[in-house]
Design an enzyme around this catalytic site. Structure first.
Site, mmCIF file in Angstrom:
data_model
loop_
_atom_site.group_PDB
_atom_site.id
_atom_site.type_symbol
_atom_site.label_atom_id
_atom_site.label_comp_id
_atom_site.label_asym_id
_atom_site.label_seq_id
_atom_site.Cartn_x
_atom_site.Cartn_y
_atom_site.Cartn_z
ATOM 1 N N ASP A 212 9.076 17.884 -6.224
ATOM 2 C CA ASP A 212 7.829 18.018 -5.160
ATOM 3 C C ASP A 212 8.702 17.606 -3.931
ATOM 4 O OD1 ASP A 212 5.428 18.193 -3.800
ATOM 5 O OD2 ASP A 212 5.350 16.002 -3.724
ATOM 6 N N ASP B 53 0.547 15.483 -8.167
ATOM 7 C CA ASP B 53 1.447 16.298 -9.068
ATOM 8 C C ASP B 53 1.180 16.057 -10.506
ATOM 9 O OD1 ASP B 53 3.014 17.510 -6.838
ATOM 10 O OD2 ASP B 53 3.637 15.469 -6.286
ATOM 11 N N ASP C 56 4.914 12.544 -6.794
ATOM 12 C CA ASP C 56 4.310 11.301 -6.505
ATOM 13 C C ASP C 56 3.430 10.833 -7.283
ATOM 14 O OD1 ASP C 56 2.103 12.655 -5.915
ATOM 15 O OD2 ASP C 56 2.339 12.706 -3.738
#
Length: 616
Positions: free
Chosen positions: A316, A513, A509
């Site tokens: 991410d 996600d 995180d």
């Protein structure tokens, strides 16, 4: 050395002295038998008792049974000295094993010695020490210099530097002041702090971390499960083979019955599987402990094993490769001055909690008058609309500008662009950027050096922003403007592209996600000094949010798997060779003892290397 280990050592020494006396005594026959039974009883009574107890409980085939059968059989064949020697050296090996396992556990216990013993609470003007579990949410605790932070909370008074080494593996302290969060397990290095408790002890960072480390052994790797199943079938098989050896050798060759039984007993001593049964789980235990030393929490040996095979790493962007802290980096007015543009945007965004809204208000830096703002409307995926001083102010992306008919234009600066229009007239735009983490580029380089085939970034940001970060960091692939469901679809697609034995790791995180983290072979979360969502969602948690730790984790995983393979090949290789020699009559009891005790000690010492990691 524990009390039990000291008692075992004393028994070994007493038995060794008695055994030496029996060897040197000029007697034979029943007198030699009596002299050997005394040291055998001193050193072997517990093994015999465990063998009998396990048989009574239906657990017949274990190392206690093998040792009891082999040594008692040796007495019946007249090999009195060998019977004592085998039991004596077996107990020496057990002592070494116990000591090695104990040292590994102590190292991890010392490493994770973050559980606070007490919390200070003020009662009647005096500080009273209470159990952290007795402190309620909302209570105020006092933390003196040098004390552990007992519970998670927020600083009310005082300023200090916090030693977070036990949680993150980092030597640099973290400064805290009123309004800052503190987490349990850190050490207050300097000033006196008054902290308001925000979580009960059972839900605190330190409790969650200790629970993870202590329960990591319940999630076994394939190698551990293989060894458990192997031992279950292997031991009965070798007992059956020993019986056949004792019976068939005299029938098919000119070997005597006593020699056939002797060979079978040697075969039993050699066959003990303790080198594998102890050293393989110990290797994974050590690898998990070594990783935790660097602030990398691994929830089980299965995840460590999967991590070793990682060939695709998917990231991410926000909060993972970048700091997730948005700052205004440019103000470009068209029909207003910079101050007016920024003030109108700040007023329009004054009721929003979005990080971009906060960054605009922080950039304005002055107190906002809420009476000037009414009819605020957040427009999903586009921005905000509000009435400011009686005029309609829109602040958002190009889609919002097109909706209100404002003649917007793109910006040459890379970042998130917030366009501002008043009553449909375009006033200009503000550029907001997120800063790349200082070790992010190093993290990507380190992964490629380890042989990771592909590094990919998934982000909801605009194409220009995502591609700019990807170029800066040297990523192989980037996908932009993704919703959480889109990220899962991209992970699914990448899972199809990897090799059958390769693994895909997703790094996020742990909050936004979670779907992608759970879909990947290995989910790695940025823990942010104990973020609850991160610890719950992922298989592996990086406690200090440093992406460079991913390469460290993969390195530890591969080293651990290498040690496991070394032990399996070494133990099976040596045992296989000596078993063959024993069956042919070319190995005696001394070589049998080495094949059992010696191999076990060497394998365990090798397994303990998994705990050793280099701190950077």
């Amino acid at each position: 050395m524990s009390g039990k280990q000291k008692k075992t050592l004393a028994r070994i020494l007493v038995s060794a002295v008695l055994f030496a006396g029996a060897m040197l005594a000029p007697v034979q026959g029943w007198q030699k038998l009596v002299l050997c039974l005394v040291p055998y009883g001193v050193i072997g009574w517990d093994v015999l008792w465990r063998a009998v107890r396990n048989i009574r409980n239906g657990q017949v085939f274990d190392e206690n049974f093998l040792m009891a059968l082999a040594t008692v059989g040796a007495f019946f064949t007249g090999e009195y000295l060998e019977a004592v020697a085998v039991m004596l050296f077996y107990q020496v090996g057990e002592l070494f094993q116990s000591y090695a396992v104990g040292r590994s556990r102590q190292s991890i216990a010392a490493l994770m010695d973050i559980r606070p013993d007490y919390a200070n609470i003020e009662r009647d003007g005096k500080l009273v020490q209470v159990d952290p579990e007795e402190v309620a949410v909302g209570d105020t605790i006092v933390i003196k210099a040098g004390e552990k932070v007992p519970l998670d909370g927020v600083v009310l008074e005082g300023a200090s530097a916090m030693d977070t080494k036990a949680l993150t593996g980092e030597a640099l302290p973290r400064d805290v002041a009123p309004g800052d969060d503190v987490v349990s397990g850190c050490i207050n290095q300097s000033g006196l702090l008054r902290v308001q408790v925000t979580k009960p002890f059972g839900e605190s960072t330190v409790a969650k971390i200790l629970d993870l480390v202590e329960n990591s052994s319940s999630k076994k790797a394939k190698a551990e499960n293989f060894i458990t199943k192997f031992a279950r079938y292997y031991t009965p098989a070798v007992v059956g083979a020993a019986v056949l050896l004792a019976v068939l050798t005299p029938l098919l060759t000119d070997v005597s019955w006593s020699e056939g039984v002797h060979r079978a007993l040697i075969f039993l001593v050699i066959s003990c599987p303790c080198a594998l049964v102890i050293s393989v789980p110990l290797s994974f235990f050590g690898g998990i402990g070594g990783a935790s030393r660097l602030g990398i929490l691994v929830k089980g040996g299965n995840y460590l094993e999967a991590l070793a095979g990682t060939e695709v790493v998917v990231f991410d962007k926000t909060g993972t490769l970048t700091k997730g802290v948005f700052n205004v980096t440019a103000v470009h007015p068209d029909q207003a001055d910079e101050g007016q543009l920024l003030e109108l945007a700040a007023l329009a965004e004054s009721y929003s909690d979005h990080p971009i809204s906060r960054s605009i208000r922080e950039a304005w830096g002055r107190e906002l008058d809420p009476s000037r703002v009414r009819d605020v409307e957040e427009l999903s995926g586009r921005g905000v609309r509000a009435v400011v001083d009686g005029r309609i102010v829109c602040a958002g992306n190009d889609k919002l500008m097109e909706e209100v008919g404002a003649a917007w234009h793109p910006c040459h600066r890379v970042g998130t662009t917030v366009h501002v229009a008043v009553d449909g007239a375009y006033l200009g735009h503000i550029v907001i950027s997120d800063e790349v983490k200082p070790d992010a580029k190093e993290a990507i380089s380190a992964l490629k050096a380890l042989g990771v085939r592909k590094t990919v970034m998934l982000t909801g940001d605009a194409r220009e922003v995502g591609e700019s970060v990807a170029r800066e960091l040297g990523l192989d692939e980037v996908h932009t403007q993704l919703l959480p469901a889109d990220k899962v679809r991209q992970v699914e697609k990448l899972l199809q592209e990897k090799s059958p034995k390769g693994k895909l790791a997703f790094v996020g995180d742990g909050i936004n996600d979670a779907p992608a983290l759970s879909r990947a072979d290995v989910g790695i979360a940025m823990g942010g000094l104990g973020s609850d969502a991160a610890i719950e969602a992922a298989d592996i948690v990086l406690m200090d949010d440093a992406p460079s730790k991913i390469a460290d984790a993969i390195g530890i995983a591969r080293r651990t798997l290498s040690i496991v393979r070394q032990n399996i090949v070494f133990a099976l290789g040596v045992k296989g060779l000596v078993l063959l020699l024993g069956a042919l009559g070319a190995a005696n009891m001394w070589e049998a003892v080495f094949a059992d005790v010696g191999v076990s000690v060497i394998a365990i010492l090798n397994a303990s290397r998994a705990l050793q990691v280099k701190k950077k």
